[in-house]
Design an enzyme around this catalytic site. Structure first.
Site, PDB file in Angstrom:
ATOM      1  N   ILE A  33      34.024  12.122  25.974  1.00 15.81           N
ATOM      2  CA  ILE A  33      33.600  11.085  24.986  1.00 15.81           C
ATOM      3  C   ILE A  33      34.185  11.177  23.696  1.00 15.81           C
ATOM      4  CG2 ILE A  33      31.403  10.617  26.042  1.00 15.81           C
ATOM      5  CD1 ILE A  33      30.168  12.112  23.408  1.00 15.81           C
ATOM      6  N   TYR A 121      23.331  21.868  14.649  1.00 14.98           N
ATOM      7  CA  TYR A 121      22.957  21.012  15.629  1.00 14.98           C
ATOM      8  C   TYR A 121      22.188  19.735  15.378  1.00 14.98           C
ATOM      9  CZ  TYR A 121      20.623  18.854  19.881  1.00 14.98           C
ATOM     10  OH  TYR A 121      20.153  18.307  20.674  1.00 14.98           O
ATOM     11  N   TRP A 147      11.688  18.971  23.246  1.00 16.21           N
ATOM     12  CA  TRP A 147      10.880  19.781  24.232  1.00 16.21           C
ATOM     13  C   TRP A 147      10.990  19.331  25.517  1.00 16.21           C
ATOM     14  CZ3 TRP A 147       5.954  22.628  22.261  1.00 16.21           C
ATOM     15  CH2 TRP A 147       6.089  23.175  20.896  1.00 16.21           C
TER      16      TRP A 147
END
Length: 281
Positions: A33, A121, A147
């Site tokens: 990508i 991140y 999670w």
């Protein structure tokens, strides 16, 4: 869709097939990508109604030392996919994360709350969100999740299954709060969103309810039929990491209600089925 080989991507493909939808599933080997020409060709030539972007740099700790590389994928790659969708007229469902928030709230984060990532991140994922909002204000959907566990990759549930077998006791942090979420449930929300007439914007695809990693581990042990006292509570200080983990990453689900789409049920209810899927994989 992009990122079809990942833990979430594989379950999205499975749910699309079960729903009778026609999909072109592209793995990282099929489509980079960060390659503008390849992304444009893939989207424009296929001419999909909707693109689901599951491709991402998800190595949270590694991003601290390689933020530029993570940004190229999570920010730059998301922008290229959004540009291709803008050219072709396709809608975009872009997957994101709870890490865009600071993680210090005391009530669930709403879809409209201010972001303030504290990790590399999180910053790179927020850059991707902003690219989607900028380029596709009327047809871009950002779906945040957190999670995650599933059958097709490393995750907390799989780790606990192994530790239950191999160790007498397991120490798990009890000062981080979130919502354990099965990837199959997230895939279901993505499909529901794609089929709906819901307005563009941000949605939170996490299970209802909230817990800590410690309580999550105890529930896994309980469902495995073993003594939950084997799981011991510790603080985050016991496991220092390059990227700080959010103390509170519970996400609210108001956007689903406004779109007349049911949110994912309580995490405990879904774990009963999700655990079987992970254990059987």
């Amino acid at each position: 869709m992009t990122g079809a080989g990942g833990m979430l991507g594989q379950d999205v493909v499975t749910c699309l097939e079960r729903a009778g939808e026609t999909a072109l599933a592209l793995t990282r080997a099929d489509l980079d990508i960060t390659d503008r020409a390849a992304v444009t060709a893939a989207v424009v030539n296929c001419r999909p109604d909707t693109v689901v972007n599951c491709a991402a740099w998800t190595a949270v700790d590694e991003a601290e030392a390689h933020e530029d590389e993570a940004l190229e994928v999570n920010g730059g790659g998301a922008r290229l996919v959004a540009e291709a969708c803008a050219t072709s007229g396709a809608r975009l469902i872009h997957m994101s994360t709870d890490y865009v928030f600071a993680g210090d709230a005391r009530r669930p984060y709403t879809e409209r709350d201010r972001c303030g990532p504290r990790t590399a991140y999180g910053r790179t994922k927020l850059a991707g969100e902003r690219a989607v909002a900028e380029l596709l204000p009327g047809s871009g959907y950002v779906v945040r999740t957190a999670w995650l566990y599933g059958a097709h990759g490393p995750n907390f549930v799989r780790t606990m299954i192994g530790l239950e077998r191999d160790r007498a006791v397991v120490d798990v942090v009890d000062d981080q709060h979130g919502q354990p979420t099965w990837t199959m449930d997230v895939a279901g929300q993505v499909i529901a969103l794609a089929r709906s007439g819901a307005p563009a914007g941000v949605y939170h695809a996490t299970s209802s309810g909230q817990t800590t990693w410690f309580e999550f581990a105890r529930e896994i042990f309980r469902l495995l039929g073993t003594d939950t006292a084997r799981v011991r509570s510790v603080t985050s200080g016991a496991y220092p990491r390059p990227a700080p983990r959010p103390a509170y990453s519970v996400l609210g689900h108001g956007a689903w209600a406004r779109a007349a789409i049911k949110p994912i049920p309580d995490w405990r209810l879904r774990l009963h089925q999700g655990l079987r899927a992970v254990a059987g994989a």
